[in-house]
Enzyme design. Structure first.
Site, PDB file in Angstrom:
ATOM      1  N   TYR A 207    -102.753  40.575  36.584  1.00 49.99           N
ATOM      2  CA  TYR A 207    -101.619  39.988  37.315  1.00 49.99           C
ATOM      3  C   TYR A 207    -101.558  38.486  37.053  1.00 49.99           C
ATOM      4  O   TYR A 207    -100.526  37.957  36.620  1.00 49.99           O
ATOM      5  CB  TYR A 207    -101.760  40.258  38.820  1.00 49.99           C
ATOM      6  CG  TYR A 207    -100.847  39.375  39.663  1.00 49.99           C
ATOM      7  CD1 TYR A 207     -99.466  39.478  39.595  1.00 49.99           C
ATOM      8  CD2 TYR A 207    -101.393  38.405  40.529  1.00 49.99           C
ATOM      9  CE1 TYR A 207     -98.628  38.649  40.353  1.00 49.99           C
ATOM     10  CE2 TYR A 207    -100.561  37.579  41.288  1.00 49.99           C
ATOM     11  CZ  TYR A 207     -99.184  37.706  41.190  1.00 49.99           C
ATOM     12  OH  TYR A 207     -98.361  36.886  41.933  1.00 49.99           O
TER      13      TYR A 207
ATOM     14  N   LYS B  63     -98.728  36.176  35.054  1.00 50.92           N
ATOM     15  CA  LYS B  63     -97.992  35.068  35.678  1.00 50.92           C
ATOM     16  C   LYS B  63     -98.252  33.777  34.888  1.00 50.92           C
ATOM     17  O   LYS B  63     -97.347  32.963  34.688  1.00 50.92           O
ATOM     18  CB  LYS B  63     -98.411  34.879  37.142  1.00 50.92           C
ATOM     19  CG  LYS B  63     -97.983  35.995  38.074  1.00 50.92           C
ATOM     20  CD  LYS B  63     -96.479  36.189  38.191  1.00 50.92           C
ATOM     21  CE  LYS B  63     -95.779  35.104  38.961  1.00 50.92           C
ATOM     22  NZ  LYS B  63     -94.335  35.419  39.183  1.00 50.92           N
TER      23      LYS B  63
ATOM     24  N   THR C 267     -97.692  31.559  41.161  1.00 54.84           N
ATOM     25  CA  THR C 267     -98.807  31.720  42.086  1.00 54.84           C
ATOM     26  C   THR C 267     -99.951  30.752  41.763  1.00 54.84           C
ATOM     27  O   THR C 267    -100.091  30.320  40.613  1.00 54.84           O
ATOM     28  CB  THR C 267     -99.328  33.178  41.986  1.00 54.84           C
ATOM     29  OG1 THR C 267    -100.590  33.259  42.625  1.00 54.84           O
ATOM     30  CG2 THR C 267     -99.528  33.624  40.543  1.00 54.84           C
ATOM     31  N   ASP C 268    -100.790  30.496  42.757  1.00 58.01           N
ATOM     32  CA  ASP C 268    -101.984  29.665  42.506  1.00 58.01           C
ATOM     33  C   ASP C 268    -103.060  30.467  41.763  1.00 58.01           C
ATOM     34  O   ASP C 268    -104.042  29.894  41.290  1.00 58.01           O
ATOM     35  CB  ASP C 268    -102.544  29.121  43.832  1.00 58.01           C
ATOM     36  CG  ASP C 268    -102.995  30.200  44.816  1.00 58.01           C
ATOM     37  OD1 ASP C 268    -102.733  31.399  44.581  1.00 58.01           O
ATOM     38  OD2 ASP C 268    -103.607  29.837  45.841  1.00 58.01           O
ATOM     39  N   GLU C 269    -102.852  31.792  41.663  1.00 57.72           N
ATOM     40  CA  GLU C 269    -103.890  32.617  41.024  1.00 57.72           C
ATOM     41  C   GLU C 269    -104.041  32.289  39.535  1.00 57.72           C
ATOM     42  O   GLU C 269    -105.044  32.633  38.922  1.00 57.72           O
ATOM     43  CB  GLU C 269    -103.596  34.112  41.230  1.00 57.72           C
ATOM     44  CG  GLU C 269    -103.554  34.449  42.702  1.00 57.72           C
ATOM     45  CD  GLU C 269    -103.591  35.938  43.011  1.00 57.72           C
ATOM     46  OE1 GLU C 269    -104.148  36.701  42.215  1.00 57.72           O
ATOM     47  OE2 GLU C 269    -103.049  36.314  44.067  1.00 57.72           O
TER      48      GLU C 269
HETATM   49  P1  NAD Z   1     -92.893  41.812  45.884  1.00 54.90           P
HETATM   50  O1  NAD Z   1     -93.781  42.675  45.059  1.00 54.90           O
HETATM   51  O2  NAD Z   1     -92.852  42.021  47.359  1.00 54.90           O
HETATM   52  O3  NAD Z   1     -91.383  41.932  45.363  1.00 54.90           O
HETATM   53  C1  NAD Z   1     -91.069  41.905  43.997  1.00 54.90           C
HETATM   54  C2  NAD Z   1     -89.621  42.333  43.830  1.00 54.90           C
HETATM   55  O4  NAD Z   1     -89.322  42.283  42.414  1.00 54.90           O
HETATM   56  C3  NAD Z   1     -89.347  43.761  44.289  1.00 54.90           C
HETATM   57  O5  NAD Z   1     -88.163  43.806  45.070  1.00 54.90           O
HETATM   58  C4  NAD Z   1     -89.150  44.535  42.985  1.00 54.90           C
HETATM   59  O6  NAD Z   1     -88.241  45.630  43.109  1.00 54.90           O
HETATM   60  C5  NAD Z   1     -88.611  43.462  42.053  1.00 54.90           C
HETATM   61  N1  NAD Z   1     -88.886  43.769  40.641  1.00 54.90           N
HETATM   62  C6  NAD Z   1     -90.064  44.171  40.098  1.00 54.90           C
HETATM   63  N2  NAD Z   1     -89.901  44.388  38.774  1.00 54.90           N
HETATM   64  C7  NAD Z   1     -88.610  44.068  38.472  1.00 54.90           C
HETATM   65  C8  NAD Z   1     -87.860  44.073  37.273  1.00 54.90           C
HETATM   66  N3  NAD Z   1     -88.400  44.459  36.107  1.00 54.90           N
HETATM   67  N4  NAD Z   1     -86.567  43.688  37.321  1.00 54.90           N
HETATM   68  C9  NAD Z   1     -85.992  43.319  38.500  1.00 54.90           C
HETATM   69  N5  NAD Z   1     -86.658  43.323  39.670  1.00 54.90           N
HETATM   70  C10 NAD Z   1     -87.951  43.686  39.660  1.00 54.90           C
HETATM   71  O7  NAD Z   1     -93.310  40.316  45.530  1.00 54.90           O
HETATM   72  P2  NAD Z   1     -93.311  39.015  46.464  1.00 54.90           P
HETATM   73  O8  NAD Z   1     -94.557  39.001  47.247  1.00 54.90           O
HETATM   74  O9  NAD Z   1     -92.000  38.917  47.138  1.00 54.90           O
HETATM   75  O10 NAD Z   1     -93.433  37.887  45.349  1.00 54.90           O
HETATM   76  C11 NAD Z   1     -92.279  37.309  44.752  1.00 54.90           C
HETATM   77  C12 NAD Z   1     -92.722  36.307  43.696  1.00 54.90           C
HETATM   78  O11 NAD Z   1     -93.566  35.318  44.291  1.00 54.90           O
HETATM   79  C13 NAD Z   1     -93.544  36.927  42.564  1.00 54.90           C
HETATM   80  O12 NAD Z   1     -93.135  36.317  41.353  1.00 54.90           O
HETATM   81  C14 NAD Z   1     -94.977  36.565  42.909  1.00 54.90           C
HETATM   82  O13 NAD Z   1     -95.751  36.460  41.727  1.00 54.90           O
HETATM   83  C15 NAD Z   1     -94.791  35.240  43.582  1.00 54.90           C
HETATM   84  N6  NAD Z   1     -95.826  34.866  44.559  1.00 54.90           N
HETATM   85  C16 NAD Z   1     -96.121  35.716  45.612  1.00 54.90           C
HETATM   86  C17 NAD Z   1     -97.079  35.316  46.548  1.00 54.90           C
HETATM   87  C18 NAD Z   1     -97.404  36.193  47.736  1.00 54.90           C
HETATM   88  O14 NAD Z   1     -98.339  35.871  48.485  1.00 54.90           O
HETATM   89  N7  NAD Z   1     -96.678  37.265  47.986  1.00 54.90           N
HETATM   90  C19 NAD Z   1     -97.740  34.084  46.428  1.00 54.90           C
HETATM   91  C20 NAD Z   1     -97.382  33.250  45.346  1.00 54.90           C
HETATM   92  C21 NAD Z   1     -96.435  33.651  44.436  1.00 54.90           C
END
Ligand code: NAD
Length: 344
Positions: A161, A165, A136-138
Site C-alpha cells: 500500500y 502511494k 499518506t504519511d506511510e
Molecule cells: P477508502 O478506502 O475509504 O475510499 C476509497 C474510495 O476510492 C472508495 O470509495 C472506492 O470506491 C474508490 N476507488 C477505489 N478504486 C477506485 C478506482 N480505480 N477508480 C475510482 N474510484 C476508486 O479510503 P479513504 O480512507 O477515504 O482514503 C482516501 C485517500 O486518502 C486515499 O488516497 C488514502 O491513501 C488517503 N489517506 C487515507 C488516510 C486514512 O487514515 N484513511 C490517511 C492518509 C491518507
C-alpha cells in the site's frame, strides 16, 4: 468575481471523501463537484445517497483507469481542478493482494495526471488548474521512539500500500517538474471519525465490542499512530488546495500519538459509558475484557508521527478537534449506525 470551479473529486464515496464533499460544498456553494468513484467494496452507498441533497453535486460511476470516460468527462464538463482521493487504502489487503493497489494507486493516478496534462496545459488558463493529490504519511516508513516525519524525510515505504502511494506521489512530483502541472500533495496521518469502513482499526474495535466478539490487536499493541479527526484533515486539504504553493507537499497530522492498545482501551471505556446495553446479561464488567492480542501484521511499521509545522506556518492550519471529543463523536456515530442497521 465568484470563481465557479468544476472540481473532479475522485474516490468521494469512501471515508474521507464522504466527509470532505459536504464540508466543501457547504463552504463553497458556488463550486460544482463531480464525484467520480468506482464504487468498490470500500464505498459507503448509504452515505453516498445523502450527497444528492447538494444542488451543485453530481455523481459519476467510473474507474480512474478508464481513460476514455475521463477524457469525455474533462471535455464535457470543463473540469477545472482535481482532488484525488481514489485509492485502495487498506494495508492488510495490500499484503494479501497487491495487484489492484498498483493498478489503482499507481496506474490510476498516472492516467488522471496525464489526462489533466493534455486537457489543461494547452489552454490559456491551464496552468491555474489545480491537481491535488491526497496521500499518506506511510510513504515515509517507520520511526523509532523519537523524531517526526517532515516534508524532507526520505521516502521508505514498507507495505505494498505505502509503496503504491509513494509511487503515485513521485508521479505527481514528476508532472509538476516535467510539464508544469499545478500540483499539490498532502500527506496525512491516520484519520478517524464517522463514515469509515468497518475493516479499519477504530470501526473494527467498536463493531467487535458491540457484537461481543474478541477485539483483535496486532502484536504487543504498542504500534503508534498519529491520529487526526477527519474534518481536521478536510480543513487542511481545503487550505492546501486553495493556497498551497504549486509543486509543494504538505504534511498534515495532529501531534496526537497513541498506541493501538491505548486506542482500544479508550474506545472500550467510551462504549461502557455510551452503550452498556450490548453487554447486559454477560459476565463482562467492561468491553476491555474482549481485547485479545493476535499475530502481528508482516512488516508492521512501529511508529508514525507527523511534523505539521509547514502547513501550520505557511497556510495557518491547526488541528482543532480534541481527541476525547473526536472519539466520542465517532463512537456515537457508529452506535447510531449499528442501531439503524438492525432488523426491526
Ligand atoms: P477508502 O478506502 O475509504 O475510499 C476509497 C474510495 O476510492 C472508495 O470509495 C472506492 O470506491 C474508490 N476507488 C477505489 N478504486 C477506485 C478506482 N480505480 N477508480 C475510482 N474510484 C476508486 O479510503 P479513504 O480512507 O477515504 O482514503 C482516501 C485517500 O486518502 C486515499 O488516497 C488514502 O491513501 C488517503 N489517506 C487515507 C488516510 C486514512 O487514515 N484513511 C490517511 C492518509 C491518507
Amino acid at each position: 468575481m465568484i470563481n465557479r470551479k468544476t472540481i473532479l473529486v475522485t474516490g468521494g464515496a469512501g471515508f474521507i471523501g464522504l466527509n470532505f464533499i459536504p464540508y466543501f460544498l457547504e463552504k463553497y456553494p458556488h463550486y460544482h463537484v463531480i464525484n467520480f468513484d468506482k464504487l468498490t467494496y470500500a464505498a459507503n452507498m448509504g452515505e453516498l445517497k445523502r450527497l444528492k441533497a447538494y444542488p451543485n453535486y453530481q455523481f459519476i460511476k467510473g474507474d480512474i483507469n478508464n481513460r476514455a470516460l475521463l477524457e469525455e468527462l474533462f471535455s464535457k464538463h470543463g473540469i477545472s481542478d482535481v482532488i484525488h482521493f481514489a485509492a485502495e487504502s487498506h494495508v492488510d489487503r495490500s499484503i494479501k493482494a497487491p495487484d489492484v493497489f498498483i493498478q489503482t494507486n499507481v496506474h490510476g493516478t498516472f492516467t488522471l495526471l496525464d489526462i489533466a496534462r493534455h486537457h489543461w496545459l494547452d489552454t490559456e488558463n491551464g496552468r491555474k488548474c489545480r491537481f491535488h493529490h491526497i496521500s499518506t504519511d506511510e510513504v515515509y516508513g517507520s520511526l523509532g521512539a523519537k523524531g517526526y516525519f517532515s516534508e524532507t524525510t526520505p521516502y521508505a515505504p514498507n507495505s505494498p500500500y505505502s509503496a503504491s502511494k509513494a509511487a503515485s506521489d513521485f508521479l505527481v512530483r514528476s508532472y509538476f517538474h516535467t510539464y508544469g502541472l499545478n500540483t499539490v500533495t498532502t500527506n496525512c496521518s491516520n484519520n478517524y471519525g464517522p463514515k469509515q469502513h468497518n475493516e479499519k482499526l477504530i470501526p473494527t474495535i467498536i463493531r467487535k465490542a458491540v457484537n461481543l466478539e474478541r477485539i483483535p490487536i496486532y502484536g504487543d499493541g504498542k504500534n503508534i499512530r498519529d491520529w487526526l479527526f477527519v474534518l481536521d484533515h478536510c480543513k487542511g486539504i481545503d487550505l492546501a488546495f486553495h493556497n498551497g504553493k504549486s509543486g509543494e507537499t504538505y504534511n498534515i497530522g495532529g501531534k496526537n500519538e497513541h498506541t493501538n492498545i491505548e486506542i482500544a482501551t479508550i474506545l472500550c471505556g467510551l462504549l461502557d459509558e455510551l452503550a452498556p446495553e450490548y453487554k447486559e446479561g454477560t459476565d463482562f464488567s467492561s468491553y476491555q475484557e474482549l481485547i485479545s492480542f493476535v499475530s502481528d501484521r508482516p512488516g508492521h511499521d512501529r511508529r508514525y508521527a507527523i511534523d505539521a509545522s509547514k502547513i501550520e506556518d505557511e497556510l495557518g492550519w491547526k488541528a482543532e478537534e480534541n481527541f476525547e471529543s473526536g472519539l466520542r463523536k465517532t463512537v456515537e456515530w457508529y452506535i447510531h449506525e449499528n442501531q439503524q442497521s438492525k432488523p426491526t
